[in-house]
Design an enzyme around this catalytic site. Structure first.
Site, PDB file in Angstrom:
ATOM      1  N   CYS A  73       0.858  -1.191   0.000  1.00 35.93           N
ATOM      2  CA  CYS A  73       0.000   0.000   0.000  1.00 35.93           C
ATOM      3  C   CYS A  73       0.891   1.237   0.000  1.00 35.93           C
ATOM      4  O   CYS A  73       1.720   1.415   0.907  1.00 35.93           O
ATOM      5  CB  CYS A  73      -0.877  -0.006   1.249  1.00 35.93           C
ATOM      6  SG  CYS A  73      -1.902   1.459   1.437  1.00 35.93           S
ATOM      7  N   CYS A 183      -0.881   3.611  -6.455  1.00 34.93           N
ATOM      8  CA  CYS A 183      -1.838   2.992  -5.527  1.00 34.93           C
ATOM      9  C   CYS A 183      -1.984   1.565  -6.031  1.00 34.93           C
ATOM     10  O   CYS A 183      -2.249   1.356  -7.221  1.00 34.93           O
ATOM     11  CB  CYS A 183      -3.177   3.724  -5.557  1.00 34.93           C
ATOM     12  SG  CYS A 183      -4.519   2.807  -4.758  1.00 34.93           S
TER      13      CYS A 183
HETATM   14  N1  DGL Z   1      -3.946   0.445  -2.143  1.00 36.29           N
HETATM   15  C1  DGL Z   1      -3.633   1.595  -1.408  1.00 36.29           C
HETATM   16  C2  DGL Z   1      -2.405   2.328  -1.916  1.00 36.29           C
HETATM   17  O1  DGL Z   1      -1.564   1.743  -2.568  1.00 36.29           O
HETATM   18  C3  DGL Z   1      -4.653   2.591  -1.009  1.00 36.29           C
HETATM   19  C4  DGL Z   1      -6.082   2.501  -1.314  1.00 36.29           C
HETATM   20  C5  DGL Z   1      -6.850   3.289  -0.274  1.00 36.29           C
HETATM   21  O2  DGL Z   1      -7.147   2.667   0.737  1.00 36.29           O
HETATM   22  O3  DGL Z   1      -7.103   4.478  -0.456  1.00 36.29           O
HETATM   23  O4  DGL Z   1      -2.235   3.486  -1.650  1.00 36.29           O
END
Ligand code: DGL
Length: 262
Positions: A73, A183
């Site tokens: 993340c 993301c």
């Molecule tokens: N998958 C997450 C990232 O790479 C974030 C998604 C979220 O919860 O806003 O930032």
């Protein structure tokens, strides 16, 4: 220690993109995946909220005896310095490995689409400037795209609507041919994005992170050398049903269980 699993965490399903790359690179490693789907999106929360939620996930994993945690993340990775020192376990964020990769490119400017939190944090640029001052990263936040992907039901039209404004903004102000999918959720829809923007090179940070995890395990003699088939155990604070679809469409193999936790 070598046989212990590697854990990957995310606010939702996005970190499965890291699981996918790890399986290709390290097929003998057992994996634990933890998605905090009840609280997705992290990208529109405050720093304090993200820190609290991340600690909750890490506390859960300490009891699972994992040998390493990969943060699947970007949003969590921007606040990692506030969290990681409180844990004895090795934690590898997703941003630093891809920044090392970008630092070697010959571009003057690289685009970044990310959650509003990651885009505003300036974390990519800050880290890149330590390695290469000749490349600038220009970032745009996509407020609803991660949630749309996480719910598992979206049309090409909806994706187009969410991505159009940030992409137009990037392309209007800068001549960009390379854009980082900052993301992990976005890498799930790379095919959609590539179809919408066929001339753009999209960089998926999950690959750089999987390579960084491999390097760390190799250097520390922690690679799993057992002959038994590896497995993935999934934990989520949200609904378990949706995971099976993501696992199938992303070709993630060896999933042993999908368990809902509080
Ligand atoms: N998958 C997450 C990232 O790479 C974030 C998604 C979220 O919860 O806003 O930032």
């Amino acid at each position: 220690m070598k046989k212990r699993p590697i854990a990957i965490i995310d606010s939702g399903v996005g970190g499965l993109t890291v699981v996918k790359e790890l399986q290709a690179l390290l097929p003998k490693e057992n994996l634990i995946y933890f998605g905090d789907n009840k609280n997705v999106p992290y990208g529109s929360k405050s720093r304090e909220e993200i820190v609290i939620l991340t600690k909750k996930m890490l506390d859960f994993l300490v009891d699972k005896n994992v040998k390493l945690v990969g943060i699947g993340c970007n949003t969590i990775s921007t606040v990692l310095s506030l969290v990681a020192p409180q844990y004895a376990i090795k934690i590898i964020g997703i941003i630093d490995p891809v920044v090392s990769y970008i630092a070697k490119l010959s571009n003057n400017k690289v685009g970044l689409i990310a959650t509003p939190f990651t885009a505003k944090s300036g974390y990519y640029n800050l880290n890149l400037s330590n390695l290469n001052k000749n490349i600038e990263i220009v970032a745009e936040g996509c407020p609803k795209l991660a949630s749309l992907i996480d719910c598992g039901v979206y049309t090409e039209e909806e994706v187009k609507e969410e991505i159009a404004a940030p992409m137009a903004q990037l392309n209007a102000n800068h001549a960009l041919d390379t854009i980082i999918l900052g993301c992990t959720h976005y890498a799930i829809i790379t095919d959609h994005l590539q179809k919408l923007y066929p001339d753009t090179v999209f960089i998926n940070p999950a690959l750089s992170q999987a390579l960084a995890i491999k390097d760390y395990l190799t250097e520390n003699d922690l690679l799993n050398n057992s002959e038994t088939n590896s497995e993935v155990n999934v934990f989520t604070t949200g609904a378990t049903e949706g995971y099976q679809n993501f696992i199938t469409t992303m070709n993630i193999t060896g999933v042993n269980s999908i368990i809902k936790v509080e």
